[in-house]
Design a protein around this motif. Sequence first.
Motif, PDB file in Angstrom:
ATOM      1  N   VAL B  11       0.872  -1.175   0.000  1.00 38.17           N
ATOM      2  CA  VAL B  11       0.000   0.000   0.000  1.00 38.17           C
ATOM      3  C   VAL B  11       0.902   1.215   0.000  1.00 38.17           C
ATOM      4  O   VAL B  11       1.823   1.317   0.816  1.00 38.17           O
ATOM      5  CB  VAL B  11      -0.915   0.003   1.234  1.00 38.17           C
ATOM      6  N   GLU B  12       0.647   2.136  -0.923  1.00 40.60           N
ATOM      7  CA  GLU B  12       1.510   3.298  -1.019  1.00 40.60           C
ATOM      8  C   GLU B  12       0.672   4.558  -1.166  1.00 40.60           C
ATOM      9  O   GLU B  12      -0.185   4.626  -2.053  1.00 40.60           O
ATOM     10  CB  GLU B  12       2.425   3.135  -2.238  1.00 40.60           C
ATOM     11  N   ASP B  13       0.912   5.509  -0.308  1.00 44.65           N
ATOM     12  CA  ASP B  13       0.231   6.812  -0.364  1.00 44.65           C
ATOM     13  C   ASP B  13      -1.275   6.671  -0.496  1.00 44.65           C
ATOM     14  O   ASP B  13      -1.914   7.388  -1.249  1.00 44.65           O
ATOM     15  CB  ASP B  13       0.752   7.642  -1.553  1.00 44.65           C
ATOM     16  N   LEU B  14      -1.852   5.738   0.213  1.00 44.00           N
ATOM     17  CA  LEU B  14      -3.302   5.554   0.146  1.00 44.00           C
ATOM     18  C   LEU B  14      -3.996   6.765   0.768  1.00 44.00           C
ATOM     19  O   LEU B  14      -3.674   7.176   1.885  1.00 44.00           O
ATOM     20  CB  LEU B  14      -3.720   4.284   0.887  1.00 44.00           C
ATOM     21  N   SER B  57     -10.619   0.013   1.796  1.00 43.13           N
ATOM     22  CA  SER B  57     -10.004   0.511   0.569  1.00 43.13           C
ATOM     23  C   SER B  57      -9.265  -0.615  -0.128  1.00 43.13           C
ATOM     24  O   SER B  57      -9.322  -0.751  -1.360  1.00 43.13           O
ATOM     25  CB  SER B  57      -9.017   1.641   0.887  1.00 43.13           C
ATOM     26  N   ILE B  58      -8.592  -1.450   0.662  1.00 40.11           N
ATOM     27  CA  ILE B  58      -7.847  -2.562   0.064  1.00 40.11           C
ATOM     28  C   ILE B  58      -8.811  -3.547  -0.594  1.00 40.11           C
ATOM     29  O   ILE B  58      -8.558  -4.054  -1.677  1.00 40.11           O
ATOM     30  CB  ILE B  58      -6.990  -3.271   1.138  1.00 40.11           C
ATOM     31  N   MET B  59      -9.964  -3.767   0.064  1.00 41.15           N
ATOM     32  CA  MET B  59     -10.950  -4.713  -0.473  1.00 41.15           C
ATOM     33  C   MET B  59     -11.764  -4.121  -1.624  1.00 41.15           C
ATOM     34  O   MET B  59     -12.579  -4.805  -2.228  1.00 41.15           O
ATOM     35  CB  MET B  59     -11.938  -5.136   0.621  1.00 41.15           C
ATOM     36  N   ARG B  75      -0.996  -2.467  -4.377  1.00 43.43           N
ATOM     37  CA  ARG B  75      -0.559  -3.548  -5.264  1.00 43.43           C
ATOM     38  C   ARG B  75      -0.618  -4.868  -4.524  1.00 43.43           C
ATOM     39  O   ARG B  75      -0.065  -5.013  -3.446  1.00 43.43           O
ATOM     40  CB  ARG B  75       0.841  -3.275  -5.796  1.00 43.43           C
ATOM     41  N   PHE B  76      -1.344  -5.817  -5.134  1.00 40.07           N
ATOM     42  CA  PHE B  76      -1.455  -7.150  -4.551  1.00 40.07           C
ATOM     43  C   PHE B  76      -0.739  -8.109  -5.483  1.00 40.07           C
ATOM     44  O   PHE B  76      -1.103  -8.225  -6.650  1.00 40.07           O
ATOM     45  CB  PHE B  76      -2.935  -7.516  -4.408  1.00 40.07           C
ATOM     46  N   LEU B  81      -4.421  -2.582  -7.759  1.00 40.55           N
ATOM     47  CA  LEU B  81      -5.849  -2.817  -7.508  1.00 40.55           C
ATOM     48  C   LEU B  81      -6.690  -1.554  -7.683  1.00 40.55           C
ATOM     49  O   LEU B  81      -7.860  -1.637  -8.050  1.00 40.55           O
ATOM     50  CB  LEU B  81      -6.077  -3.351  -6.092  1.00 40.55           C
ATOM     51  N   THR B  82      -6.119  -0.377  -7.404  1.00 46.90           N
ATOM     52  CA  THR B  82      -6.930   0.839  -7.515  1.00 46.90           C
ATOM     53  C   THR B  82      -7.305   1.033  -8.975  1.00 46.90           C
ATOM     54  O   THR B  82      -6.508   0.761  -9.870  1.00 46.90           O
ATOM     55  CB  THR B  82      -6.157   2.089  -7.030  1.00 46.90           C
ATOM     56  N   GLY B  83      -8.541   1.495  -9.173  1.00 46.77           N
ATOM     57  CA  GLY B  83      -8.994   1.736 -10.539  1.00 46.77           C
ATOM     58  C   GLY B  83      -9.504   0.490 -11.232  1.00 46.77           C
ATOM     59  O   GLY B  83      -9.943   0.549 -12.375  1.00 46.77           O
TER      60      GLY B  83
END
Lengths: 489, 357
Positions: B11-14, B57-59, B75-76, B81-83
């Motif tokens: 997780v980066e800059d969430l 947010s991750i889910m 990133r998983f 994952l975003t978008g």
Amino acid sequence: MHEEPTTITERIAANPRPALVWLAVFLALFALEAGALIQGVIVLVERIIVLLPTEAGLSAVTGAKQAAAEIPTLISREVIPNYGYRTPDGAWVNTFPENLPYVDSGLEPKWAWLIRNVLAFGYAAALLGWILHGYNVFRREYREADWTPRDDALGRFRRHTWGKAGFVVVFLFITMAVFAPTLGPTTVDRNIVQPYSYELTYLNEETGELDTVTVGTANTESRSAGAGDQNFGPWSYDNYDRFHPFGTLPQGTDLYTFMASGARVSLFIGLLSIAISGTLAATFAMISAYYKGLVDLALVVTGDSIMSIPQLLLLILLSAVFAGHWLGEIYSGGLLLALIFGFSTWPFLWRAVRGPALQVSTEEWVDAARSYGQTPRKTMTKHMLPYVIGYLMVYASLFIGGIIITTSALSFLGGGLGVNSPTPEWGRAIAAGQDYVATQSWHVALIPGVLIVLVVTGFNAFGDGIRDAIDPESEAGEGETEIVGGGAG
Amino acid sequence: MPDDDPPLLAVEDLHTTFYTDKEDIHAVQNVSFDIEAGETVGIVGESGSGKSVTARSIMGLIESPGRIQPGSSIRFKGEELTGKSEKEYRKIRGSGIAMIFQDPLTSLNPVYTVGNQIKEALRLHQGLRGKEATEAGIEVLEAVSIPDPRRRMREYPHQFSGGMRQRAIIAMALACDPDLLICDEPTTALDVTIQAQILELLEEIQEERGLSIMFITHDMGVMAQIADRVNVMYAGEIVEKAAVEDLYNSPRHPYTQGLLESIPGRNVGKERLSTIEGDVPTPNAVATSCQFAPRCPEAFEACDRIHPSMVEAEGYGRDHTAACLLYPEDLSEADRIDHHRERETPVEEREPTEDPR
């Protein structure tokens, strides 16, 4: 630990007796009326084919209809006839049970008619009872779970007197609608639609001989037209020895036949429009609760726009537009009415269930379903819809009463609105009897009026019962007051 | 740890914001952390500090009016994952990342049997139906130590005790066979003895299946027991991260110190337990100063002006960072302020804010 059977088929295979007993009795009950059901389906197919541009298959359907008519059916006017005439020596010919072999004298038409009606309502009650019994058998012998939340809801309904009373009224109304062709002392086609195509034999009192007359002519001599004129009230014979359980209409047609057939039309319109609007309401409620945000807003705006259209004006407009169109011909405008109600009522229903839908969408089990990757569709139908369906049933039963009363009101107004002649509709009977309310022909308006009130109240009471049944707190609340009362004492 | 291998979850800059009618709530800001395969990463913080929003947010379960800001990255297994669309996200949910919610009372649908719901997950992720699904369901119930699983499959959630229900929910998550399990306060609604059992169960499962766990709690005691590495969150930001022993042995951020001082078991013999005065502020603007400053016993004048960034705050060991103007400790106060100011987000990128006091 021994292996327990896991699927329902395995459980039935392990212990087939109760299921087989239930099925045997059910099939026996079904066989009694199978002919009527098959005929009903064929008539429906025939009607649809007539609407199609090609005539293909019509002859086959007609053949099938004739074949179906040969299937013996217990509760039919062929088995228990009530037409017929008196011979000069006073015996009844062609009425039940004179039509049976080795019997040479029939009952009076009113008894024949009564036997048929009692049998029909008794049959319907027996069928319902057997289906409920079937559910109990399933619950006792085959259901995997010892208890489900539905058991409690059923238990609460069973203790709800007002709801049960409503259910009885609704049940009688539905039976009347379903068995309409069998229940009336005569048929709509013979008595109302084409009275001059049918003839009847009667004992001419003046000459003492048997005469023949068309039904249409007989009808003109059987009118209930108020003070100073003829009147054939409830539970009476007319001059042609025809029996009228509810009396006759001012046109001389039989009111009971009219009412039974009218019940069918009302139920058809009510059920179809509630099915359309209920489906739309449930679908949109699920969508707006699941996606929220813009989708919900778009639906709110659409729903509000439809709600802002005055329904009466819309009905008048569409009735005028579709006058003469084939869509307006079916059921003399009944189908059109059902469609208009269906597509203009859903926002009201949707508004009523949107709240519960939004509520259930915030439950953690919905999130949980999403979090393990369940599809939106399955999440909505499996995890959200069951919660909303109870509310939908409550509102649907209230709305169906409203639709029935509105249909009658429109038919009462007449002039192309509502269901037109010749298809029977209760509101038109009231309109016909309007001028005779204060005369000896009071029955013409009063009987349909009282029945409408009864049916609508019945649907509302039924809805009340469902509401209390699906609400687990409806009884807990009472329990609490009792505890408080006990503490104070 | 080898650098060329991407972590299981990065997780980066969430940054997740909720746009309500009244104000914008920046529930999560600049949150970054990694989870390696097989480890347990804890997120600890008070109510309202943004722990659950991070998990959601991750889910991909953030609902309108919430939104993950552009620039955030989740990133998983190296996959962004975003978008992602709902449809693509569904492939990750369950089989990639599964989640256990706080309240075992409401996480199971009361109108279906437990077996029905476990079979639903099995069918979705392993394509099992009918008898096969029932057997597999009994297996996962056994795996979470539910006695008499065959009978339990047929029972409704209300017939389960709280602990049993949480086990059933864990079983449901296991039925999806995930690589990462997000536990959002799974023990909060349970009493202490059951809590311990559930924690033990999670550890066992992790050992058996090589699961990674992201564990969210507000309970420092629970965290000490289960986590390998801990992130401390305050008002939507991570304020300190360290390996679990380092964090408990030498907390660096005044907030973490305050949290640990308020645990009864760690402070035996004290006359009064110390508390952190005040409440967590609602993050209704992007932070431009230290969010904790108003409650901080060691705050000085610069804390109200400068937004601290994560810097080395070595106590015992490696990878111990804190977002506080008191660190890095080896610099003088003026140098520290400069150090943080340099690493601050440029002012023009920020929205105007009011004085938090």
